[in-house]
Design a protein around this motif. Structure first.
Motif, PDB file in Angstrom:
ATOM      1  N   ASN A  31      -0.136 -13.168  16.154  1.00  0.00           N
ATOM      2  CA  ASN A  31       0.585 -14.396  15.839  1.00  0.00           C
ATOM      3  C   ASN A  31      -0.354 -15.466  15.295  1.00  0.00           C
ATOM      4  N   GLY A  32       0.205 -16.305  14.452  1.00  0.00           N
ATOM      5  CA  GLY A  32      -0.553 -17.479  14.044  1.00  0.00           C
ATOM      6  C   GLY A  32      -0.680 -18.431  15.221  1.00  0.00           C
ATOM      7  N   ILE A  33      -1.744 -19.195  15.234  1.00  0.00           N
ATOM      8  CA  ILE A  33      -1.990 -20.176  16.283  1.00  0.00           C
ATOM      9  C   ILE A  33      -2.128 -21.547  15.649  1.00  0.00           C
ATOM     10  N   GLY A  34      -1.481 -22.507  16.260  1.00  0.00           N
ATOM     11  CA  GLY A  34      -1.575 -23.878  15.774  1.00  0.00           C
ATOM     12  C   GLY A  34      -2.111 -24.806  16.836  1.00  0.00           C
ATOM     13  N   TRP A  35      -2.791 -25.828  16.379  1.00  0.00           N
ATOM     14  CA  TRP A  35      -3.248 -26.913  17.254  1.00  0.00           C
ATOM     15  C   TRP A  35      -2.438 -28.159  16.894  1.00  0.00           C
ATOM     16  N   PHE A  36      -1.902 -28.791  17.898  1.00  0.00           N
ATOM     17  CA  PHE A  36      -1.166 -30.028  17.745  1.00  0.00           C
ATOM     18  C   PHE A  36      -1.783 -31.073  18.672  1.00  0.00           C
ATOM     19  N   ARG A  37      -1.473 -32.314  18.421  1.00  0.00           N
ATOM     20  CA  ARG A  37      -1.926 -33.373  19.320  1.00  0.00           C
ATOM     21  C   ARG A  37      -0.838 -34.431  19.454  1.00  0.00           C
ATOM     22  N   ARG A  99       5.802 -18.100  15.761  1.00  0.00           N
ATOM     23  CA  ARG A  99       6.767 -16.999  15.787  1.00  0.00           C
ATOM     24  C   ARG A  99       6.385 -15.923  14.768  1.00  0.00           C
ATOM     25  N   THR A 100       5.507 -16.245  13.856  1.00  0.00           N
ATOM     26  CA  THR A 100       5.100 -15.313  12.812  1.00  0.00           C
ATOM     27  C   THR A 100       3.594 -15.094  12.864  1.00  0.00           C
ATOM     28  N   SER A 101       3.090 -14.374  11.872  1.00  0.00           N
ATOM     29  CA  SER A 101       1.651 -14.088  11.808  1.00  0.00           C
ATOM     30  C   SER A 101       0.846 -15.234  11.215  1.00  0.00           C
ATOM     31  N   TYR A 102       1.558 -16.291  10.828  1.00  0.00           N
ATOM     32  CA  TYR A 102       0.883 -17.419  10.204  1.00  0.00           C
ATOM     33  C   TYR A 102       1.220 -18.700  10.938  1.00  0.00           C
ATOM     34  N   SER A 103       0.374 -19.691  10.769  1.00  0.00           N
ATOM     35  CA  SER A 103       0.626 -20.975  11.398  1.00  0.00           C
ATOM     36  C   SER A 103       1.597 -21.777  10.542  1.00  0.00           C
ATOM     37  N   SER A 104       2.083 -22.853  11.096  1.00  0.00           N
ATOM     38  CA  SER A 104       3.016 -23.731  10.403  1.00  0.00           C
ATOM     39  C   SER A 104       2.798 -25.149  10.881  1.00  0.00           C
TER      40      SER A 104
END
Length: 123
Positions: A31-37, A99-104
């Motif tokens: 899965n893609g991983i995202g960082w949020f703040r 939810r996918t292999s890429y971040s958003s």
């Protein structure tokens, strides 16, 4: 899925800090991983993201050139290296699995979230 974000702390402006996001159960390796703040009184915002294999990365304009996201697939860990920190970078930082292999940049595209880690940058 259990995502664990760590590495936050209190630093001075101009300092560096590295955040880590570990998944102890290895269920998000594709899965893609995202960082949020999220800063006090503000909405959660996208910071950086990385694809499942680390080949694709994305950054918000506010951190581009200062932050670097990387992925260690062997350790199932994603890092966010933050440099030249500014007081406006102060926030609780969260990592999330896409939810996918890429971040958003759209937080609704993430279905697993770790608890946040607080980053405080003093001037």
């Amino acid at each position: 899925v259990q995502l664990q974000a760590s590495g936050g702390g209190l630093v001075q402006a101009g300092d560096s800090l590295r955040l880590s996001c570990a998944n102890s159960k290895r269920t998000t390796s594709n899965n893609g991983i995202g960082w949020f703040r999220q800063a006090p009184g503000k909405e959660r915002e996208f910071v950086a993201g990385i694809s499942w294999n680390g080949a694709s990365t994305t950054y918000s304009d506010s951190v581009k050139g200062r932050f670097t996201v990387s992925r260690d697939r062997a350790k199932n860990t994603v890092h966010l290296q933050m440099s030249s920190l500014k007081p406006e970078d102060t926030a609780v930082y969260y990592c999330a699995a896409s939810r996918t292999s890429y971040s958003s940049k759209d937080h609704s595209q993430y279905n697993y979230w770790g608890q946040g880690t607080l980053v405080t940058v003093s001037s």
